[in-house]
Enzyme design. Structure first.
Site, PDB file in Angstrom:
ATOM      1  N   HIS A   1       9.276  -6.708   7.478  1.00 40.19           N
ATOM      2  CA  HIS A   1       8.267  -5.489   6.886  1.00 40.19           C
ATOM      3  C   HIS A   1       6.783  -5.659   7.721  1.00 40.19           C
ATOM      4  CE1 HIS A   1       6.137  -3.170   4.206  1.00 40.19           C
ATOM      5  NE2 HIS A   1       6.460  -3.529   3.105  1.00 40.19           N
TER       6      HIS A   1
ATOM      7  N   TYR B   1       0.604  -5.059   4.453  1.00 39.70           N
ATOM      8  CA  TYR B   1       1.127  -6.494   4.380  1.00 39.70           C
ATOM      9  C   TYR B   1       0.715  -7.225   5.798  1.00 39.70           C
ATOM     10  CZ  TYR B   1       2.612  -4.650  -0.273  1.00 39.70           C
ATOM     11  OH  TYR B   1       2.864  -3.837  -1.139  1.00 39.70           O
TER      12      TYR B   1
ATOM     13  N   HIS C   1       2.454  -0.988   5.760  1.00 33.90           N
ATOM     14  CA  HIS C   1       1.814  -0.613   4.621  1.00 33.90           C
ATOM     15  C   HIS C   1       0.678  -1.479   4.207  1.00 33.90           C
ATOM     16  CE1 HIS C   1       5.959   1.337   3.502  1.00 33.90           C
ATOM     17  NE2 HIS C   1       5.412   1.995   4.238  1.00 33.90           N
TER      18      HIS C   1
HETATM   19  C1  FNR Z   1       8.644   1.409  -1.841  1.00 33.35           C
HETATM   20  N1  FNR Z   1       8.447   1.098  -0.637  1.00 33.35           N
HETATM   21  C2  FNR Z   1       8.579  -0.182   0.013  1.00 33.35           C
HETATM   22  N2  FNR Z   1       8.547  -0.136   1.157  1.00 33.35           N
HETATM   23  C3  FNR Z   1       8.774  -1.378   1.840  1.00 33.35           C
HETATM   24  O1  FNR Z   1       8.768  -1.250   3.238  1.00 33.35           O
HETATM   25  N3  FNR Z   1       9.128  -2.538   1.039  1.00 33.35           N
HETATM   26  C4  FNR Z   1       9.154  -2.359  -0.131  1.00 33.35           C
HETATM   27  O2  FNR Z   1       9.373  -3.393  -0.692  1.00 33.35           O
HETATM   28  C5  FNR Z   1       8.705  -1.129  -0.629  1.00 33.35           C
HETATM   29  N4  FNR Z   1       8.777  -1.059  -2.152  1.00 33.35           N
HETATM   30  C6  FNR Z   1       8.635   0.262  -2.925  1.00 33.35           C
HETATM   31  C7  FNR Z   1       9.018   0.333  -4.042  1.00 33.35           C
HETATM   32  C8  FNR Z   1       8.887   1.602  -4.636  1.00 33.35           C
HETATM   33  C9  FNR Z   1       9.171   1.752  -6.185  1.00 33.35           C
HETATM   34  C10 FNR Z   1       8.855   2.763  -3.901  1.00 33.35           C
HETATM   35  C11 FNR Z   1       9.018   3.950  -4.685  1.00 33.35           C
HETATM   36  C12 FNR Z   1       8.673   2.625  -2.576  1.00 33.35           C
HETATM   37  C13 FNR Z   1       8.411   2.417   0.231  1.00 33.35           C
HETATM   38  C14 FNR Z   1       9.871   2.999   0.355  1.00 33.35           C
HETATM   39  O3  FNR Z   1      10.623   2.095   1.298  1.00 33.35           O
HETATM   40  C15 FNR Z   1       9.729   4.497   1.049  1.00 33.35           C
HETATM   41  O4  FNR Z   1       9.110   4.214   2.271  1.00 33.35           O
HETATM   42  C16 FNR Z   1       9.126   5.580   0.207  1.00 33.35           C
HETATM   43  O5  FNR Z   1       9.373   5.384  -1.079  1.00 33.35           O
HETATM   44  C17 FNR Z   1       9.161   6.925   0.874  1.00 33.35           C
HETATM   45  O6  FNR Z   1      10.489   7.292   0.766  1.00 33.35           O
HETATM   46  P1  FNR Z   1      10.934   8.392  -0.424  1.00 33.35           P
HETATM   47  O7  FNR Z   1      10.748   7.787  -1.634  1.00 33.35           O
HETATM   48  O8  FNR Z   1      10.112   9.622  -0.374  1.00 33.35           O
HETATM   49  O9  FNR Z   1      12.501   8.836  -0.118  1.00 33.35           O
END
Ligand code: FNR
Length: 368
Positions: free
Chosen positions: A169, A174, A172
């Site tokens: 990861h 982190y 975002h």
């Molecule tokens: C996320 N996202 C996310 N990304 C990541 O890299 N690690 C994570 O643990 C998480 N956790 C997470 C929790 C929840 C509840 C959501 C909604 C999103 C981001 C996710 O992987 C994704 O990039 C986004 O949700 C955009 O895709 P969708 O939802 O538009 O299809």
């Protein structure tokens, strides 16, 4: 247009996928004391039964005391948590699925995440981390060495437990992304400095160590984003040249897949270049590596709003297919639709559009 391109198989090194759809990593906080239980295994198994090509786990933290702030976020260390993950991957395999864990370290977000409110975080140019504010304690070189070793151990465990690949990861805001980001990385040693390539050193060393642990054939994905939760407008690379300089050392260090996080897959990455390629499109073009796109696939309504509240028209699956057909990216990650509906993939494949479910935040309170 048929959905066929999404359902073409894909192979990379030891990873063989039946289709191009990836479940995006999504924190669910259903692992008390960091241990994923039978309910978590059943949740991932349902996505495998629902024909998701590759499942990426929710972020699961590596062994550093500061790596998580939520006791329900899973660990990827310790006998009990790893036994839980063993059960997860066995269930996914029993249903014919493929899966990799997303290895995570929150860095300073550990302190800030629990108090983070979206409405506050985007007020200023640097949101939560205000200009001049000292955030967190700078890691010592020993801390860095320990962290790299912790990622290496987790990677070796992922392979030993039988996972099909792994993801780091690096997105975002982190830990890994904090190092990339000049606003937060104020180090004056070899892990910081003006050049993005210097601030990438932690990521490069992590990838090298993970590669050393898993060998050449095991696929390593690195998730990256230009945006940060703390500040949507900060970009790491402003031009294709900067992007190439950032990513080339990471590709050389052993990244097989760049997982390119965007809020909406149709947003062009460099508008001034007169191209409509998205982030994953540019990364594939510049590095020649496999890329995953993501962002609002199948979503509509309020969930398309950006951080600043601007709205956007929903885009059809046809637009996604057009981009896949022109080889802009290789794989497509789907997040929220797969939280509400484990059978989303089959419905898309079979054209059962009247059965598609809308996303709602209430879906987060249970493991459907
Ligand atoms: C996320 N996202 C996310 N990304 C990541 O890299 N690690 C994570 O643990 C998480 N956790 C997470 C929790 C929840 C509840 C959501 C909604 C999103 C981001 C996710 O992987 C994704 O990039 C986004 O949700 C955009 O895709 P969708 O939802 O538009 O299809």
């Amino acid at each position: 247009m048929s959905a066929n391109a999404l359902f073409a198989p894909f192979a990379l090194k030891s990873l063989q996928l039946k289709n191009r759809i990836v479940m995006a990593p999504m924190t669910r906080s259903f692992s008390p004391n960091g241990i994923p239980g039978a309910d978590v295994a059943a949740y991932y198994r349902r996505r495998a039964e629902g024909q998701v090509g590759l499942i990426l786990s929710e972020g699961t933290v590596v062994e550093r005391p500061a790596s998580s702030n939520d006791p329900n976020i899973p660990h990827f260390y310790g006998e009990q948590a790893l036994a839980g993950w063993q059960h997860v991957i066995d269930e996914v395999h029993a249903a014919g699925g493929k899966m990799g864990p997303q290895l995570w370290h929150m860095g300073v977000m550990k302190e800030h995440r629990s108090g983070w409110k979206p409405s506050e975080a985007f007020e200023g140019p640097s949101g939560l981390f205000k200009p001049g504010e000292t955030t967190g304690k700078a890691m010592s070189e020993d801390d860095i060495t320990d962290t790299i070793a912790a990622f290496g151990r987790a990677a070796a465990d992922a392979k030993r437990l039988g996972f099909d690949c792994l993801e780091l990861h690096g997105a975002h805001g982190y830990l890994i992304d904090q190092f990339f980001w000049a606003g937060l990385n104020q180090r004056t040693d070899g892990y910081g400095g003006d050049a993005l390539t210097a601030r990438s050193r932690l990521a490069v060393e992590l990838v090298q160590e993970v590669r050393r642990q898993v060998g050449e054939e095991f696929v390593i994905s690195l998730r990256l984003s230009q945006w940060k939760q703390q500040d949507y407008d900060v970009k790491l690379a402003h031009t294709p040249q900067e992007m190439e300089a950032w990513l080339r050392p990471l590709a050389d260090a052993g990244v097989d897949i760049f997982h390119c996080s965007q809020r909406r897959f149709w947003e062009p990455e460099f508008e001034h270049e007169g191209s409509d390629l998205n982030f994953a499109g540019w990364v594939k073009k510049l590095t020649g590596k496999t890329t995953i796109t993501v962002g609002s696939v199948g979503l509509s309504g309020e969930f398309l709003a950006g951080f600043a509240g601007e709205s956007s028209e929903p885009r059809s699956i046809d637009e996604l297919l057009r981009r896949l057909d022109r080889n802009e990216f290789d794989l497509v990650a789907v997040g929220r639709q797969l939280i509400v509906d484990p059978n989303w993939v089959e419905k898309i494949e079979q054209g059962r559009s009247d059965e598609l479910k809308g996303y709602s935040r209430e879906a987060l309170s249970t493991l459907v």
